[in-house]
Design an enzyme around this catalytic site. Sequence first.
Site, PDB file in Angstrom:
ATOM      1  N   HIS A 146       3.632  14.270   1.008  1.00 31.99           N
ATOM      2  CA  HIS A 146       3.300  15.637   0.595  1.00 31.99           C
ATOM      3  C   HIS A 146       4.444  16.543   1.038  1.00 31.99           C
ATOM      4  O   HIS A 146       5.062  16.315   2.088  1.00 31.99           O
ATOM      5  CB  HIS A 146       2.003  16.120   1.235  1.00 31.99           C
ATOM      6  CG  HIS A 146       0.780  15.406   0.762  1.00 31.99           C
ATOM      7  ND1 HIS A 146       0.162  15.696  -0.439  1.00 31.99           N
ATOM      8  CD2 HIS A 146       0.062  14.410   1.322  1.00 31.99           C
ATOM      9  CE1 HIS A 146      -0.890  14.917  -0.583  1.00 31.99           C
ATOM     10  NE2 HIS A 146      -0.975  14.116   0.469  1.00 31.99           N
ATOM     11  N   HIS A 163      -6.296  -0.044   5.638  1.00 33.39           N
ATOM     12  CA  HIS A 163      -6.121   0.883   6.772  1.00 33.39           C
ATOM     13  C   HIS A 163      -7.317   0.914   7.724  1.00 33.39           C
ATOM     14  O   HIS A 163      -7.994   1.946   7.876  1.00 33.39           O
ATOM     15  CB  HIS A 163      -5.760   2.290   6.304  1.00 33.39           C
ATOM     16  CG  HIS A 163      -6.462   2.800   5.082  1.00 33.39           C
ATOM     17  ND1 HIS A 163      -7.811   2.676   4.860  1.00 33.39           N
ATOM     18  CD2 HIS A 163      -5.977   3.478   4.014  1.00 33.39           C
ATOM     19  CE1 HIS A 163      -8.123   3.239   3.713  1.00 33.39           C
ATOM     20  NE2 HIS A 163      -7.024   3.737   3.178  1.00 33.39           N
ATOM     21  N   HIS A 218       0.842  -1.196   0.000  1.00 31.69           N
ATOM     22  CA  HIS A 218       0.000   0.000   0.000  1.00 31.69           C
ATOM     23  C   HIS A 218       0.881   1.252   0.000  1.00 31.69           C
ATOM     24  O   HIS A 218       1.251   1.776   1.050  1.00 31.69           O
ATOM     25  CB  HIS A 218      -0.904  -0.008   1.231  1.00 31.69           C
ATOM     26  CG  HIS A 218      -1.951   1.066   1.226  1.00 31.69           C
ATOM     27  ND1 HIS A 218      -3.030   1.041   2.079  1.00 31.69           N
ATOM     28  CD2 HIS A 218      -2.091   2.196   0.502  1.00 31.69           C
ATOM     29  CE1 HIS A 218      -3.789   2.108   1.869  1.00 31.69           C
ATOM     30  NE2 HIS A 218      -3.225   2.834   0.915  1.00 31.69           N
ATOM     31  N   HIS A 259     -10.864   1.288   0.083  1.00 31.24           N
ATOM     32  CA  HIS A 259     -10.901   2.361   1.080  1.00 31.24           C
ATOM     33  C   HIS A 259     -12.363   2.457   1.508  1.00 31.24           C
ATOM     34  O   HIS A 259     -13.205   2.967   0.767  1.00 31.24           O
ATOM     35  CB  HIS A 259     -10.418   3.674   0.456  1.00 31.24           C
ATOM     36  CG  HIS A 259     -10.402   4.826   1.405  1.00 31.24           C
ATOM     37  ND1 HIS A 259      -9.313   5.647   1.554  1.00 31.24           N
ATOM     38  CD2 HIS A 259     -11.340   5.326   2.258  1.00 31.24           C
ATOM     39  CE1 HIS A 259      -9.580   6.586   2.437  1.00 31.24           C
ATOM     40  NE2 HIS A 259     -10.807   6.410   2.882  1.00 31.24           N
ATOM     41  N   ASP A 262       0.745   2.763   3.691  1.00 29.29           N
ATOM     42  CA  ASP A 262      -0.028   3.884   3.150  1.00 29.29           C
ATOM     43  C   ASP A 262       0.884   5.092   2.932  1.00 29.29           C
ATOM     44  O   ASP A 262       0.523   6.234   3.238  1.00 29.29           O
ATOM     45  CB  ASP A 262      -1.208   4.240   4.052  1.00 29.29           C
ATOM     46  CG  ASP A 262      -2.246   5.120   3.343  1.00 29.29           C
ATOM     47  OD1 ASP A 262      -2.075   5.381   2.137  1.00 29.29           O
ATOM     48  OD2 ASP A 262      -3.210   5.547   4.000  1.00 29.29           O
TER      49      ASP A 262
END
Length: 446
Positions: free
Chosen positions: A309, A234, A62, A181, A305
């Site tokens: 950024h 998740h 992931h 998700h 995950d």
Amino acid sequence: MAETYDLIFKGGTVVNQDGTGLRDVGVTDGRIAAIGALDAAAAGEVVDCTGLHVLPGVIDSHVHMREPGAEDREDLGSGTRAAVLGGVTAVFEMPNTRPSTTSEDALADKVRRGRDKAFCDFAFYVGATRENTNALGELEMLPGCAGVKVFMGASTGDLLVEDDEGVRRILSVIRRRAAFHAEDEYRLQARAGHVREGDPSSHYVWRDAEAARLGTERLCALARETGRRVHVLHVTTQQEIPVLAAHKDVVTAEVTPQQLTLFGPEDYERLGTRAQMNPPIRERAHQDALWRALANGLFDTIGSDHAPHLLSDKGKAYPSSPSGMPGVQTLLPVMLDHVNAGRLSLERLVDLVCHGPQRVYQIAGKGRLAMGYDADITVVDLKRRREITDDWIASKCGWTPFAGRTVTGWPAGTFVRGRRVMWEDEIVDRPEAAPVRFMEALAGPA
């Protein structure tokens, strides 16, 4: 005449499906050829693993590598460089890039990019949309495809199938296990008024536990109805746990290191928007429940995950700040620290990051230390104590929510199909990766 191998891992403690013990591992032509006492054997290269543990190659199923479309945040080169520095030998990348991975051409483009740039092996999810639903049965069988990914709740990007009928149609046309998700988009929309400007801790008030429970409950019911296999990504709440437990014949589940390590509101106060992700970091009671569920065998995989950024974007006032944080490089150090703290055994960790992904996704030739399997090997030093720092992070974002955390347990070496790619924090080989193969797709589309 003595046996001869290309490579021997010598004197380490091997952890695989056979248990844990002092054994050597012999490698020929990029595959495992022997496990046992190889004192009399010769090899072109011997890796001294005395005092170290030899694990199957860690699979992070992931990640978001941001290429194409957001290469300023990450690309397949920088992201997989971070992966191998963290002991990861294969990654499965999500479809919410620009353009989204929703067609054969987009998937083939990513595979080409991976062959050119990646330091570890790779696969890519195909994103499900209303427009490509009828093609998903063929797309999921293409080379390099990890399976279908569905967003039932909006996150980064524009992929969203929020309604039961849309999900039902997707499940009716696919054959492989799909990843979800599973937040309830209708509740997220209804609760948008709970967002507090400038307060990132309101993220888990808005995207509350009920949104996660509803999404997971709806998905489990649809999986049961259609007889299809699904993987819930998740998981974050104690409310989802009994739902998942009641559907384990058709549903597998993932938990992340972040959800097992960070909690609100304390880490929102410390990290601000750096703690913001979807689904959210939640209160300590949820984290405690996740650990209990892990101890009881509920979870099948751990995925990072990884969703980097830039700090310039993360520095925007909530809710203008983007959700997501880097994680592929810290997955193993953070989880090894939990092993040393007694929260799970090393064997259970290997099951979650090696054997589990192999079972869930039906990976061909990876996820185990066994004769004939790819020689994907992660060597770790369980006793090494290190501080995680931003300077160590290879991701283009240049930060980690775990900066300043001292952990016990560290990746010492990463080997992909018998090639030494990382050793003692140094990349020692050029990119030479290949798509991961899957047993259900070896013959390609029907």
